[in-house]
Scaffold this motif. Structure first.
Motif, PDB file in Angstrom:
ATOM      1  N   ASN A 164     -35.306 -21.809 -11.548  1.00  0.00           N
ATOM      2  CA  ASN A 164     -35.501 -23.054 -12.287  1.00  0.00           C
ATOM      3  C   ASN A 164     -36.871 -23.625 -11.956  1.00  0.00           C
ATOM      4  OD1 ASN A 164     -35.039 -25.355 -13.785  1.00  0.00           O
ATOM      5  ND2 ASN A 164     -33.887 -26.398 -12.180  1.00  0.00           N
ATOM      6  N   ASP A 165     -37.878 -23.128 -12.650  1.00  0.00           N
ATOM      7  CA  ASP A 165     -39.230 -23.652 -12.451  1.00  0.00           C
ATOM      8  C   ASP A 165     -39.902 -23.819 -13.808  1.00  0.00           C
ATOM      9  OD1 ASP A 165     -40.552 -21.005 -13.089  1.00  0.00           O
ATOM     10  OD2 ASP A 165     -39.534 -20.421 -11.240  1.00  0.00           O
TER      11      ASP A 165
ATOM     12  N   LYS B 213     -39.357 -21.798 -17.676  1.00  0.00           N
ATOM     13  CA  LYS B 213     -38.819 -22.646 -18.736  1.00  0.00           C
ATOM     14  C   LYS B 213     -39.703 -22.667 -19.979  1.00  0.00           C
ATOM     15  CE  LYS B 213     -35.755 -25.780 -16.286  1.00  0.00           C
ATOM     16  NZ  LYS B 213     -35.375 -27.194 -16.089  1.00  0.00           N
TER      17      LYS B 213
ATOM     18  N   TYR C 199     -37.961 -20.727 -22.482  1.00  0.00           N
ATOM     19  CA  TYR C 199     -36.621 -21.172 -22.869  1.00  0.00           C
ATOM     20  C   TYR C 199     -36.531 -21.525 -24.354  1.00  0.00           C
ATOM     21  CZ  TYR C 199     -34.472 -21.566 -18.228  1.00  0.00           C
ATOM     22  OH  TYR C 199     -33.917 -21.306 -17.007  1.00  0.00           O
TER      23      TYR C 199
ATOM     24  N   ASP D  77     -30.912 -24.500 -21.105  1.00  0.00           N
ATOM     25  CA  ASP D  77     -30.563 -25.321 -19.949  1.00  0.00           C
ATOM     26  C   ASP D  77     -29.059 -25.596 -19.912  1.00  0.00           C
ATOM     27  OD1 ASP D  77     -32.837 -25.819 -18.350  1.00  0.00           O
ATOM     28  OD2 ASP D  77     -33.655 -27.150 -19.880  1.00  0.00           O
TER      29      ASP D  77
ATOM     30  N   ASP E 165     -30.924 -24.426  -6.942  1.00  0.00           N
ATOM     31  CA  ASP E 165     -32.058 -24.074  -7.787  1.00  0.00           C
ATOM     32  C   ASP E 165     -33.131 -23.418  -6.938  1.00  0.00           C
ATOM     33  OD1 ASP E 165     -30.912 -25.034 -10.086  1.00  0.00           O
ATOM     34  OD2 ASP E 165     -31.842 -27.013  -9.952  1.00  0.00           O
TER      35      ASP E 165
ATOM     36  N   THR F  20     -30.605 -15.910 -13.865  1.00  0.00           N
ATOM     37  CA  THR F  20     -31.387 -16.410 -14.985  1.00  0.00           C
ATOM     38  C   THR F  20     -30.701 -15.972 -16.273  1.00  0.00           C
ATOM     39  OG1 THR F  20     -33.604 -16.511 -15.998  1.00  0.00           O
ATOM     40  CG2 THR F  20     -32.907 -14.402 -15.081  1.00  0.00           C
TER      41      THR F  20
END
Length: 226
Positions: A38-39, A43, A46, A51, A70, A169
């Motif tokens: 989670n960085d 993202k 994404y 999320d 995380d 992930t």
């Protein structure tokens, strides 16, 4: 690809000389610490709902008293670009596959064949094949790239594994990390976007933990991700 984790193990066993079996591993899911990548960098790739999907997986694990946290990956890992290695090995792989044929096919032959009916033979285009055909990189240059990429990826993953046992992930967002490092990864289907599009959850473990990862995968499979 396989129907389930047990089939993945059977394929892995057939492709290697391992003697380790799934039954060798008896740990429960609660014996593992899961780190959700989670960085900001990951993202950037994404899509909508990602999320939310990851939050659902995390909630499923927490509900079963599994330790989750995380994890931020060192940004240097995201500078790895495996494209040159991919297209070079694509070219070499085709050459090696057909080497024993009386008239070996080349990527150019495949490209031209696809062009004869592009809609049916290559509906998503042939950019990768074209790049592979045109590459002028040598084996020495590629080998150095592979070594450099592996050094970077291994370092950042080992840093992440200092506090967790399994990295998590979605889909192929972390492909560069595990492909470059050679660390085992397993993607398990089960999630869906509101559109109905299926999404897999990818789990990564340390080097030489391939069978244990499949054991973890079998435990995850039993959760019936939603």
């Amino acid at each position: 690809m396989a129907r389930n984790v047990k089939d993945c193990f059977n394929l892995f066993q057939a492709m290697t000389t391992i003697t380790e079996t799934l039954d060798y591993h008896t740990k429960a899911l609660t014996d593992y610490r899961f780190g959700f990548i989670n960085d900001a960098k990951i993202k950037e790739a994404y899509r909508d709902e990602d999320d939310t999907l990851l939050a659902r997986v995390k909630a499923d694990l927490i509900e079963r008293d599994v330790a989750v946290q995380d994890v931020a990956i060192d940004p240097s890992a995201y500078q790895i670009d495996i494209t040159d290695v991919l297209v070079y090995q694509f070219n070499e792989g085709v050459r090696d596959f057909f080497k024993d044929e009386k008239e070996p096919l080349t990527l150019r032959d495949i490209y031209q064949f696809n062009q004869s009916d592009i809609v049916n033979y290559a509906p998503y285009g042939q950019d990768l094949i074209k790049q592979a055909m045109e590459t002028i990189l040598t084996k020495e240059v590629i080998d150095q790239m592979v070594t450099t990429h592996q050094t970077i990826a291994t370092k950042v993953l080992d840093q992440a594994f200092e506090t967790v046992d399994v990295l998590v992930t979605l889909s192929n967002y972390a492909t560069t990390l595990y492909a470059a490092s050679g660390y085992p990864a397993l993607t398990i289907p089960g999630l869906k976007r509101t559109s109905g599009e299926p999404v897999g959850v990818t789990f990564i473990m340390k080097t030489n933990q391939d069978v244990e990862l499949l054991h973890v995968g079998r435990l995850i499979e039993q959760l019936a991700l939603r």
